[in-house]
Design a protein around this motif. Structure first.
Motif, PDB file in Angstrom:
ATOM      1  N   LEU A 194     -25.645 -12.773  -1.014  1.00 21.25           N
ATOM      2  CA  LEU A 194     -26.830 -12.078  -0.488  1.00 21.25           C
ATOM      3  C   LEU A 194     -27.243 -10.935  -1.407  1.00 21.25           C
ATOM      4  O   LEU A 194     -28.433 -10.741  -1.668  1.00 21.25           O
ATOM      5  N   LYS A 195     -26.274 -10.163  -1.891  1.00 16.64           N
ATOM      6  CA  LYS A 195     -26.574  -9.070  -2.823  1.00 16.64           C
ATOM      7  C   LYS A 195     -27.199  -9.621  -4.099  1.00 16.64           C
ATOM      8  O   LYS A 195     -28.146  -9.055  -4.642  1.00 16.64           O
ATOM      9  N   GLU A 196     -26.649 -10.730  -4.564  1.00 16.41           N
ATOM     10  CA  GLU A 196     -27.138 -11.364  -5.784  1.00 16.41           C
ATOM     11  C   GLU A 196     -28.569 -11.889  -5.603  1.00 16.41           C
ATOM     12  O   GLU A 196     -29.411 -11.743  -6.480  1.00 16.41           O
ATOM     13  N   LEU A 197     -28.833 -12.492  -4.451  1.00 18.46           N
ATOM     14  CA  LEU A 197     -30.160 -13.052  -4.177  1.00 18.46           C
ATOM     15  C   LEU A 197     -31.193 -11.951  -3.941  1.00 18.46           C
ATOM     16  O   LEU A 197     -32.352 -12.120  -4.289  1.00 18.46           O
ATOM     17  N   ASN A 198     -30.752 -10.872  -3.305  1.00 18.33           N
ATOM     18  CA  ASN A 198     -31.623  -9.746  -2.995  1.00 18.33           C
ATOM     19  C   ASN A 198     -32.956 -10.214  -2.379  1.00 18.33           C
ATOM     20  O   ASN A 198     -34.027  -9.967  -2.941  1.00 18.33           O
ATOM     21  N   PRO A 199     -32.890 -10.898  -1.241  1.00 15.77           N
ATOM     22  CA  PRO A 199     -34.118 -11.441  -0.637  1.00 15.77           C
ATOM     23  C   PRO A 199     -35.051 -10.336  -0.142  1.00 15.77           C
ATOM     24  O   PRO A 199     -34.592  -9.282   0.290  1.00 15.77           O
ATOM     25  N   SER A 200     -36.348 -10.608  -0.207  1.00 16.17           N
ATOM     26  CA  SER A 200     -37.336  -9.634   0.266  1.00 16.17           C
ATOM     27  C   SER A 200     -37.297  -9.554   1.792  1.00 16.17           C
ATOM     28  O   SER A 200     -36.630 -10.348   2.460  1.00 16.17           O
ATOM     29  N   SER A 201     -38.046  -8.620   2.329  1.00 11.62           N
ATOM     30  CA  SER A 201     -38.085  -8.428   3.783  1.00 11.62           C
ATOM     31  C   SER A 201     -38.771  -9.593   4.501  1.00 11.62           C
ATOM     32  O   SER A 201     -38.734  -9.673   5.724  1.00 11.62           O
ATOM     33  N   GLU A 202     -39.380 -10.500   3.742  1.00 13.61           N
ATOM     34  CA  GLU A 202     -39.982 -11.702   4.338  1.00 13.61           C
ATOM     35  C   GLU A 202     -38.912 -12.627   4.924  1.00 13.61           C
ATOM     36  O   GLU A 202     -39.205 -13.439   5.773  1.00 13.61           O
ATOM     37  N   TYR A 203     -37.689 -12.499   4.422  1.00  4.73           N
ATOM     38  CA  TYR A 203     -36.603 -13.384   4.835  1.00  4.73           C
ATOM     39  C   TYR A 203     -35.958 -12.911   6.126  1.00  4.73           C
ATOM     40  O   TYR A 203     -35.678 -11.740   6.301  1.00  4.73           O
ATOM     41  N   ILE A 204     -35.728 -13.873   7.008  1.00 11.47           N
ATOM     42  CA  ILE A 204     -35.005 -13.615   8.253  1.00 11.47           C
ATOM     43  C   ILE A 204     -33.542 -13.906   7.959  1.00 11.47           C
ATOM     44  O   ILE A 204     -33.197 -15.004   7.507  1.00 11.47           O
ATOM     45  N   LEU A 205     -32.683 -12.922   8.202  1.00 11.64           N
ATOM     46  CA  LEU A 205     -31.249 -13.107   7.997  1.00 11.64           C
ATOM     47  C   LEU A 205     -30.599 -13.324   9.356  1.00 11.64           C
ATOM     48  O   LEU A 205     -30.787 -12.528  10.266  1.00 11.64           O
ATOM     49  N   GLN A 206     -29.859 -14.424   9.470  1.00 13.02           N
ATOM     50  CA  GLN A 206     -29.194 -14.724  10.739  1.00 13.02           C
ATOM     51  C   GLN A 206     -27.698 -14.824  10.526  1.00 13.02           C
ATOM     52  O   GLN A 206     -27.216 -15.738   9.861  1.00 13.02           O
ATOM     53  N   ASP A 207     -26.970 -13.866  11.109  1.00 12.23           N
ATOM     54  CA  ASP A 207     -25.509 -13.892  11.085  1.00 12.23           C
ATOM     55  C   ASP A 207     -25.072 -14.906  12.143  1.00 12.23           C
ATOM     56  O   ASP A 207     -25.208 -14.652  13.338  1.00 12.23           O
ATOM     57  N   ILE A 208     -24.566 -16.041  11.701  1.00  6.31           N
ATOM     58  CA  ILE A 208     -24.304 -17.156  12.618  1.00  6.31           C
ATOM     59  C   ILE A 208     -23.142 -16.910  13.585  1.00  6.31           C
ATOM     60  O   ILE A 208     -22.992 -17.647  14.551  1.00  6.31           O
ATOM     61  N   LYS A 209     -22.349 -15.867  13.340  1.00  3.09           N
ATOM     62  CA  LYS A 209     -21.278 -15.543  14.283  1.00  3.09           C
ATOM     63  C   LYS A 209     -21.855 -14.791  15.479  1.00  3.09           C
ATOM     64  O   LYS A 209     -21.492 -15.043  16.624  1.00  3.09           O
ATOM     65  N   ASN A 210     -22.764 -13.864  15.222  1.00  6.14           N
ATOM     66  CA  ASN A 210     -23.368 -13.062  16.288  1.00  6.14           C
ATOM     67  C   ASN A 210     -24.558 -13.750  16.948  1.00  6.14           C
ATOM     68  O   ASN A 210     -24.868 -13.467  18.097  1.00  6.14           O
ATOM     69  N   GLU A 211     -25.219 -14.622  16.199  1.00  3.89           N
ATOM     70  CA  GLU A 211     -26.374 -15.352  16.716  1.00  3.89           C
ATOM     71  C   GLU A 211     -26.200 -16.830  16.355  1.00  3.89           C
ATOM     72  O   GLU A 211     -26.661 -17.277  15.310  1.00  3.89           O
TER      73      GLU A 211
END
Length: 117
Positions: free
Chosen positions: A17-34
């Protein structure tokens, strides 16, 4: 759609994720919590072509449950992917109509190119 399915407790996912450095357009979903929904999994399958391509054979539960000694079908892969987050090959990144699955160097580079295009 611009979305990244990952596990925040996974060092590899965090590093990528740090390497990709996605813009704020991207929705990040932590699959353990969601957890992934049936609809989300079906969307991923439509892009990837199969549930098997989303399935991680490196998951501890894969060996612990004896799945490596069974012949799994698409329905089985779907079942296990929905049952426990550890079976998803992470991270899964969706950039519009492209999907990138897993953490290989080649996949990460291809994901970076798509994100920055």
């Amino acid at each position: 759609m611009k979305k990244i399915y990952f596990l925040k407790t996974c060092n590899t996912c965090v590093r990528i994720l740090k390497e990709l450095n996605p813009s704020s357009e991207y929705i990040l979903q932590d699959i353990k919590n969601e957890p992934i929904t049936v609809k989300q999994l079906e969307e991923m399958k439509a892009l990837s072509g199969s549930y098997e391509s989303l399935f991680s054979r490196r998951a501890k539960l894969y060996k612990e449950m004896g799945l490596k000694d069974q012949k799994l079908e698409e329905a089985d892969y779907k079942h296990y992917l929905l049952e426990h987050y550890t079976f998803l090959s992470r991270p899964v990144t969706i950039v519009e109509n492209q999907i990138f699955i897993g953490n290989s160097k080649k996949t990460t580079e291809a994901t970076k190119l798509a994100i920055n295009a």
